[in-house]
Design a protein around this motif. Structure first.
Motif, mmCIF file in Angstrom:
data_model
loop_
_atom_site.group_PDB
_atom_site.id
_atom_site.type_symbol
_atom_site.label_atom_id
_atom_site.label_comp_id
_atom_site.label_asym_id
_atom_site.label_seq_id
_atom_site.Cartn_x
_atom_site.Cartn_y
_atom_site.Cartn_z
ATOM 1 N N UNK A 10 0.814 -1.196 0.000
ATOM 2 C CA UNK A 10 0.000 0.000 0.000
ATOM 3 C C UNK A 10 0.848 1.245 0.000
ATOM 4 N N UNK A 11 0.168 2.368 0.251
ATOM 5 C CA UNK A 11 0.826 3.671 0.318
ATOM 6 C C UNK A 11 1.042 4.024 1.786
ATOM 7 N N UNK A 12 2.261 4.392 2.128
ATOM 8 C CA UNK A 12 2.581 4.724 3.510
ATOM 9 C C UNK A 12 3.525 5.916 3.519
ATOM 10 N N UNK A 13 3.432 6.714 4.558
ATOM 11 C CA UNK A 13 4.315 7.870 4.677
ATOM 12 C C UNK A 13 5.705 7.439 5.142
ATOM 13 N N UNK A 14 6.719 8.221 4.806
ATOM 14 C CA UNK A 14 8.062 7.918 5.329
ATOM 15 C C UNK A 14 8.041 7.782 6.846
ATOM 16 N N UNK A 15 8.757 6.766 7.326
ATOM 17 C CA UNK A 15 8.765 6.487 8.755
ATOM 18 C C UNK A 15 7.692 5.511 9.195
ATOM 19 N N UNK A 16 6.775 5.202 8.307
ATOM 20 C CA UNK A 16 5.685 4.302 8.636
ATOM 21 C C UNK A 16 6.062 2.836 8.541
ATOM 22 N N UNK A 17 5.067 1.991 8.762
ATOM 23 C CA UNK A 17 5.277 0.542 8.781
ATOM 24 C C UNK A 17 4.227 -0.174 7.935
ATOM 25 N N UNK A 18 4.628 -1.312 7.413
ATOM 26 C CA UNK A 18 3.729 -2.230 6.724
ATOM 27 C C UNK A 18 4.183 -3.647 7.022
ATOM 28 N N UNK A 19 3.236 -4.567 6.972
ATOM 29 C CA UNK A 19 3.574 -5.988 7.053
ATOM 30 C C UNK A 19 3.049 -6.692 5.811
ATOM 31 N N UNK A 20 3.955 -7.292 5.072
ATOM 32 C CA UNK A 20 3.591 -8.065 3.903
ATOM 33 C C UNK A 20 3.424 -9.530 4.290
ATOM 34 N N UNK A 21 2.492 -10.188 3.621
ATOM 35 C CA UNK A 21 2.262 -11.616 3.827
ATOM 36 C C UNK A 21 2.334 -12.332 2.485
ATOM 37 N N UNK A 22 2.764 -13.567 2.533
ATOM 38 C CA UNK A 22 2.784 -14.410 1.342
ATOM 39 C C UNK A 22 2.286 -15.788 1.754
ATOM 40 N N UNK A 23 1.146 -16.165 1.199
ATOM 41 C CA UNK A 23 0.570 -17.475 1.491
ATOM 42 C C UNK A 23 0.969 -18.440 0.380
ATOM 43 N N UNK A 24 1.532 -19.557 0.788
ATOM 44 C CA UNK A 24 2.031 -20.548 -0.167
ATOM 45 C C UNK A 24 1.128 -21.773 -0.198
ATOM 46 N N UNK A 25 1.068 -22.413 -1.353
ATOM 47 C CA UNK A 25 0.323 -23.659 -1.489
ATOM 48 C C UNK A 25 0.940 -24.487 -2.605
ATOM 49 N N UNK A 26 0.614 -25.776 -2.599
ATOM 50 C CA UNK A 26 1.061 -26.652 -3.672
ATOM 51 C C UNK A 26 2.396 -27.333 -3.428
ATOM 52 N N UNK A 27 2.984 -27.106 -2.261
ATOM 53 C CA UNK A 27 4.229 -27.792 -1.926
ATOM 54 C C UNK A 27 4.333 -27.844 -0.406
ATOM 55 N N UNK A 85 10.085 1.860 9.763
ATOM 56 C CA UNK A 85 10.883 3.037 9.386
ATOM 57 C C UNK A 85 11.090 3.093 7.873
ATOM 58 N N UNK A 86 10.004 2.995 7.161
ATOM 59 C CA UNK A 86 10.074 2.951 5.705
ATOM 60 C C UNK A 86 10.590 4.260 5.125
ATOM 61 N N UNK A 87 11.321 4.113 4.024
ATOM 62 C CA UNK A 87 11.902 5.247 3.320
ATOM 63 C C UNK A 87 11.392 5.273 1.890
ATOM 64 N N UNK A 88 11.441 6.430 1.240
ATOM 65 C CA UNK A 88 11.023 6.481 -0.178
ATOM 66 C C UNK A 88 11.782 5.476 -1.056
#
Length: 114
Positions: A10-27, A85-88
């Motif tokens: 998504x869109x976040x301001x500098x200094x902000x946080x995000x958590x990405x997820x990746x769901x796996x299947x088939x192995x 602590x995200x950066x551009x």
């Protein structure tokens, strides 16, 4: 068949946080190391972090060290990338990948901007 589905960008301001997820299947997820890569516009895809099959981070790029944390939940077949602590310069499409394979998700866009 092998599937990797990323989410959480998504869109976040500098200094902000995000958590990405990746769901796996088939192995058998619990037996493979997993990677997070990113690709900025006009740049090559680069490895951000790697986690081994039991949850230890075995690689973290210097550009994100101390800010990003890779983890996994084998019970949920999911690998995570906690980004603080995200950066551009972190703006990119983020992909998960099964280590040693050419299996990729569709990617999730992360945009860091004020």
């Amino acid at each position: 068949q092998v599937q990797l589905v990323e989410s959480g960008g998504g869109l976040v301001q500098p200094g902000g946080s995000l958590t990405l997820s990746c769901v796996a299947s088939g192995f058998d997820f619990s037996t493979y190391a997993m990677n997070w890569y990113r690709q900025a516009l006009g740049q090559e895809r680069e490895l951000v972090a790697r986690v081994n099959s039991v949850g230890y981070a075995t690689f973290v790029d210097n550009s994100v060290k101390g800010r990003f944390t890779i983890s996994r939940d084998n019970a949920k077949n999911t690998v995570y990338l906690q980004m603080d602590t995200l950066k551009p310069d972190d703006t990119a499409v983020y992909y998960c990948n099964r280590f040693g394979s050419n299996y990729w998700g569709q990617g999730t866009q992360v945009t860091v901007s004020s």
